[in-house]
Write an enzyme that holds these catalytic residues in place. Sequence first.
Site, PDB file in Angstrom:
ATOM      1  N   GLY A  26      21.634  73.507  93.945  1.00 53.72           N
ATOM      2  CA  GLY A  26      22.047  74.937  94.222  1.00 53.72           C
ATOM      3  C   GLY A  26      22.409  74.937  96.068  1.00 53.72           C
ATOM      4  O   GLY A  26      23.731  75.332  96.803  1.00 53.72           O
ATOM      5  N   ASP A  69      18.629  77.422  89.499  1.00 52.29           N
ATOM      6  CA  ASP A  69      17.774  78.664  90.392  1.00 52.29           C
ATOM      7  C   ASP A  69      17.125  79.362  89.771  1.00 52.29           C
ATOM      8  O   ASP A  69      15.773  78.924  88.852  1.00 52.29           O
ATOM      9  CB  ASP A  69      18.848  79.658  91.302  1.00 52.29           C
ATOM     10  CG  ASP A  69      19.914  78.458  92.440  1.00 52.29           C
ATOM     11  OD1 ASP A  69      19.406  77.982  92.799  1.00 52.29           O
ATOM     12  OD2 ASP A  69      20.721  79.465  93.072  1.00 52.29           O
ATOM     13  N   GLU A 114      13.932  78.016  88.714  1.00 55.13           N
ATOM     14  CA  GLU A 114      12.084  78.426  89.817  1.00 55.13           C
ATOM     15  C   GLU A 114      11.622  79.435  89.497  1.00 55.13           C
ATOM     16  O   GLU A 114      12.330  80.704  89.269  1.00 55.13           O
ATOM     17  CB  GLU A 114      12.818  77.815  90.704  1.00 55.13           C
ATOM     18  CG  GLU A 114      14.141  79.030  91.960  1.00 55.13           C
ATOM     19  CD  GLU A 114      14.457  78.467  92.863  1.00 55.13           C
ATOM     20  OE1 GLU A 114      15.180  77.388  92.282  1.00 55.13           O
ATOM     21  OE2 GLU A 114      14.375  78.752  94.050  1.00 55.13           O
ATOM     22  N   SER A 130      14.441  77.684  99.595  1.00 57.47           N
ATOM     23  CA  SER A 130      12.931  77.728 100.040  1.00 57.47           C
ATOM     24  C   SER A 130      12.418  77.420 101.484  1.00 57.47           C
ATOM     25  O   SER A 130      11.271  77.387 101.181  1.00 57.47           O
ATOM     26  CB  SER A 130      11.682  76.790  98.626  1.00 57.47           C
ATOM     27  OG  SER A 130      12.781  76.987  98.131  1.00 57.47           O
ATOM     28  N   ARG A 149       9.616  74.505  87.655  1.00 59.65           N
ATOM     29  CA  ARG A 149      10.022  74.394  89.157  1.00 59.65           C
ATOM     30  C   ARG A 149       8.763  75.567  89.514  1.00 59.65           C
ATOM     31  O   ARG A 149       9.240  76.699  89.641  1.00 59.65           O
ATOM     32  CB  ARG A 149      10.840  74.245  89.895  1.00 59.65           C
ATOM     33  CG  ARG A 149      10.807  74.518  91.589  1.00 59.65           C
ATOM     34  CD  ARG A 149      11.991  74.717  92.515  1.00 59.65           C
ATOM     35  NE  ARG A 149      12.337  74.799  93.610  1.00 59.65           N
ATOM     36  CZ  ARG A 149      13.116  74.987  94.030  1.00 59.65           C
ATOM     37  NH1 ARG A 149      15.088  74.163  93.669  1.00 59.65           N
ATOM     38  NH2 ARG A 149      13.496  75.371  95.641  1.00 59.65           N
ATOM     39  N   HIS A 162       7.398  72.205  94.250  1.00 58.96           N
ATOM     40  CA  HIS A 162       7.193  71.935  96.040  1.00 58.96           C
ATOM     41  C   HIS A 162       7.043  72.684  97.094  1.00 58.96           C
ATOM     42  O   HIS A 162       5.856  73.063  97.609  1.00 58.96           O
ATOM     43  CB  HIS A 162       9.082  72.859  95.469  1.00 58.96           C
ATOM     44  CG  HIS A 162      10.084  72.553  97.003  1.00 58.96           C
ATOM     45  ND1 HIS A 162      10.833  72.003  97.566  1.00 58.96           N
ATOM     46  CD2 HIS A 162      11.646  73.881  96.707  1.00 58.96           C
ATOM     47  CE1 HIS A 162      11.618  71.687  97.834  1.00 58.96           C
ATOM     48  NE2 HIS A 162      12.185  72.201  97.891  1.00 58.96           N
TER      49      HIS A 162
HETATM   50  C1  SPV Z   1      18.478  72.416  96.588  1.00 54.97           C
HETATM   51  O1  SPV Z   1      18.482  71.221  96.098  1.00 54.97           O
HETATM   52  O2  SPV Z   1      19.591  73.489  96.392  1.00 54.97           O
HETATM   53  C2  SPV Z   1      16.568  72.739  96.260  1.00 54.97           C
HETATM   54  C3  SPV Z   1      16.127  72.120  96.722  1.00 54.97           C
HETATM   55  O3  SPV Z   1      16.971  73.716  95.561  1.00 54.97           O
HETATM   56  S1  SPV Z   1      15.786  72.550  98.539  1.00 54.97           S
HETATM   57  O4  SPV Z   1      17.023  72.924  99.084  1.00 54.97           O
HETATM   58  O5  SPV Z   1      14.709  72.241  99.349  1.00 54.97           O
HETATM   59  O6  SPV Z   1      14.426  74.115  97.914  1.00 54.97           O
HETATM   60 MG    MG Z   2      17.559  74.979  95.227  1.00 57.12          MG
END
Ligand code: SPV
Ligand code: MG
Length: 536
Positions: free
Chosen positions: A44, A84, A111, A120, A156, A187
């Site tokens: 995302g 998401d 998540e 996050s 997640r 995570h």
């Molecule tokens: C993403 O790659 O968008 C994720 C992982 O959700 S993180 O960016 O670490 O939340």
């Molecule tokens: Mg993401």
Amino acid sequence: MIRKTTQLKNMLLSNEVEFLMEAHNGLSAKVAEEAGFKGIWASGLSISAAMGVRDNNEASWTQVLEVTEFMSDATNIPILLDGDTGYGNFNSMRRLVRKLEQRGVAGVCIEDKLFPKTNSFIKGSEQPLAEIQEFCGKISAGKDAQTDKDFVIVARVEAFIAGWGLDEAIKRAEAYRKAGADAILIHSALRKPDEILAFKKEWGDRAPVVIVPTKYYATPTDVFRDYKFSIVIWANHLMRSALTAMQHTAATIFKDQNLLNVEEKVATVNEVFRIQGADELEDAEKRYLPTTSAPGAIILAASRGEELGDLTKDMPKAMVQIGGTPLVQHIIDSYRAVGVKEVTVVRGYKKEAFNLLNVSYADNDDFAKTQELSSLAKAIAKIEGETFISYGDVLFKKYIAQELIDSKADILAVVDYDWQTSRNSARYADYVSCSEPQSTKSFYHEVLLTGIDNEMTEAKRHGEWAGIIKVSPKGAAIVQNLLKEMQQKPGFETQRMSDLIRALIEKGHEIRVIYTSRAGWLDIDNLDDVLLGSSF
Ligand code: SPV
Ligand code: MG
């Protein structure tokens, strides 16, 4: 081939640690696959960044879906979409799962945060978490909506991100597992893997566990192996490497105002074509496109034309001006008028005098010692597809070229039935005999050429070959092969077009005749002809 859903499920269930590489569009997905990865994380963060928006659900879910469709079409490995929060409630989740299945996406990770989410790593501790039962309903709805039994839903857990600790993380993970989640993604934003290792120790093997070591990147992968994590996601590194490369390239070109420092450091255009699969399209075009490509023409213009005296002292006959335009340009114009695209002029004598536009040249540098077929052989590769072959000193009317185009016969020759009214009986002429003299029947192109000889007796003559033939794609292959064969034999240097035509007849190939009168063509043999030509 194993279904993409099954491939991803197998990765989750395998006893090895498996890896997903981030991708954010069709190109990066191909790059991940070519590098050897068995699966892709449609991040995302990366997809939103590539779109120039924030990781806050600013891109709509259908826009994300479009991107994953390109990624899926571009690759043969499974994609796990970072979904998401599922873009809404349980109902949104059901529709998302069905659409992802339709687009060939193998699974989705959701998540337990609230829509619209925030990445996050941005003030994680301030982020509210979803209510457990509500999130479980979303998971169950998604599982009930899938039609492929192996479609994967990863739940997640953001308890560590929000600062809720291990117990909350385990409590949530267990609830999500019971709701039907195929795996848990745990995570953590710590620089050390402490949280995820503590989680895994407590969790054991209740369900596969997926991790994203973006922040604890210094952890040796063997630690993840020892703890028997299922999948490690390299979550954003193609997007980040592209960003660095693009910034550097843009800054360099902006500063230099030229491309010299960049060209060697970026992928070649051919590499872009390769990864796009340009070869496959070329093959497909051969299979599926009609082969009615534009006809070509080869004009033999290597000789000086001594008979024109001083006029050809500094230029070949084909470049002598007729009414203010080079002779050969008149011929080219007639060809262009009937749709000929590629014109090849075979040069020899004073080749530097040619200055025609939009033609290709072939050179017979042995022109002084050789004859017409040696010149034609210099353009042998151009005898392909529908092709005219004619002389650089023969003018003809456009309707003759049009009649040749209109006929689908494989080999056609233009014959002047008016040979007796030749202006100059002493000149060289390729006399021909045909299956019938000129008549209304010849209008239907049913007359065949049966012989060609400059010494043919008058009784046998039906006409004079006007120096023009046209071949179909099949006829071109015949002529090309025969020319190759003749080239191998002694005496080729002195052979003329008439020898080629005779050889075609001897081999049993039909040469159809288009009859014309003197009015249809004019070969430029002397100074009188040059004058005649300007009113032709
Ligand atoms: C993403 O790659 O968008 C994720 C992982 O959700 S993180 O960016 O670490 O939340
Ligand atoms: Mg993401």
